[in-house]
Design an enzyme around this catalytic site. Sequence first.
Site, short mmCIF file in Angstrom:
data_model
loop_
_atom_site.label_atom_id
_atom_site.label_comp_id
_atom_site.label_asym_id
_atom_site.label_seq_id
_atom_site.Cartn_x
_atom_site.Cartn_y
_atom_site.Cartn_z
N CYS A 30 45.86 -63.28 -15.39
CA CYS A 30 45.59 -63.08 -13.98
C CYS A 30 45.49 -64.39 -13.21
CB CYS A 30 44.25 -62.37 -13.78
SG CYS A 30 44.12 -60.80 -14.59
N GLY A 56 50.67 -64.16 -13.63
CA GLY A 56 50.73 -62.70 -13.77
C GLY A 56 51.87 -62.15 -12.95
N ASN A 131 39.75 -62.99 -12.70
CA ASN A 131 40.56 -63.59 -13.76
C ASN A 131 39.65 -63.81 -14.96
OD1 ASN A 131 41.96 -66.90 -14.35
ND2 ASN A 131 42.46 -64.99 -15.33
N GLY A 132 40.05 -63.30 -16.10
CA GLY A 132 39.23 -63.47 -17.30
C GLY A 132 39.13 -62.17 -18.06
N TYR A 272 49.49 -75.17 -21.54
CA TYR A 272 50.56 -74.26 -21.15
C TYR A 272 50.32 -73.47 -19.87
CZ TYR A 272 53.60 -70.12 -21.34
OH TYR A 272 54.49 -69.14 -21.03
#
Length: 511
Positions: A30, A56, A131-132, A272
Amino acid sequence: MAQTKNSRSVAGNLTHPFLDEDGDTLREECGVFGAINADDAAATTALGLHALQHRGQEAAGITSFDGKDFISRRGLGQVAENFSSAEAIAELPGTMAAGHVRYSTTGGAGLRNVQPLYAELASGGFAVAHNGNISNAQMLRKELVSKGSIFQSTSDTEVIIHLVATSRYPTVADRLIDALRLVEGAYALVVMTPTGMIACRDPLGIRPLVMGKMGDSVLFASESVAFDIVGAEMIREVEPGEMIQVDFAGEIKSLHPFGNQRARPCIFEHVYFSRPDSFFAGQSVYEARKAIGAELAIESPCDVDLIVPVPDSGVPAAIGYAQQSGLPFELGIIRSHYVGRTFIQPSDSARHAGVKLKHNANRGLVAGKKIVLIDDSIVRGTTSLKIVEMMRDAGASEVHFRVASPPTAHSCFYGVNTPERSKLLAARMDLEPMREFIKADSLAFISIDGLYRAVGSKDRDNACPQFCDACFTGDYPTSLTDIAQTEQKSEELPFTDPPSSNTPPSKTKAA
Ligand code: SF4
């Protein structure tokens, strides 16, 4: 979520094939963005989400607040498929908006899980973009359901909404703090209420969140690159465990309600996930990746003719490797940027075709040469094998492989899509069998201490900051309650991963 007199939804893209590119990369699940006191909050948010698209690609949503109503537009597919038109943005009026891009692993993730999630609480509207991943979400959900909560989605994020709804504290900020004290795992949140915006990062700061400004507007985003794209200035990172409230008068309040803990931001953001033009944990991601490549060259030199990056994510590390080793950096693999994700089916045969569609050997360059391929990581190993074979087919006389991260031997439970542990090459094999599997002439990974040196510490034991590096070390920085409960019930140790509560299979097509 339920639609009430104070909220409405406008339809976004309702169908999308949910196809995985190749199933052989870790994927951030996300990205979040928020803007308050912005004349064109929804347009700014749509632009910010564009910059976060790499975090995402399977769904996108924006909720705006016009001073009276919350309006949501959520759809499947990429940001451009949902928010490119002036009409789509015009449907989202107001000076405050929050947005979300989402990746999901399984084919059935439907519109009901697309964020921001919205609920009408006793205190008024409440929209949240997350997000998470909450690592005790399933346990909390069971408790909430047993007390009468009715869930609208299968997202772990909805647990936060129900905890806020059932908290007895008087203000929404206190209710959110109360809720988050029960939550374990990783979260970077952007929340909208009728009185303003709240941004919050988990006590260890596992997932990133930054704060910016543009004139009188205050912005929040998963990565600083989003501020570059909208023309805003980055102020700082939201600190681990910090909650920032911004109201419509422009007043900003910062709280640290969760006590002091040693931060553990995700080191894979450097390797990344983040865009190389972002800053993370106080460092340029691009420079960090080059330093990782240079450290890799020191640890594992290679006597070859050419340094070849696996595009695109291996490029900065390959530049660092080439600069350190004094060997030529060349584009021995050309990546097509026009391969539609929808061409590639998530089956083994189609994945094979997918690599060939995406990557092609630069035959005239590599024929007869000894090369070393530089990639950011090896997950399942299937893509690495195909790329090594592609180089040999193109006439490379030797193909060596160097990896700009330690072996990925453990799954992530903090909001990153990882294959189950039994599918991770490094969980199944030692170094030499891995080399044989990918058919390289030699294989080496950067060491964990080398990775820490590259991002500015002496070694892992003396790291500042310490990072989360659990996918390399298995040292998870939080409790993993749902996993522990799943493992208790399973006979499949040691390769048991819990179902990802952030992206569960769902048969629901649309909310
Ligand atoms: Fe990042 Fe790995 Fe930790 Fe997940 S387990 S948060 S990918 S370092």
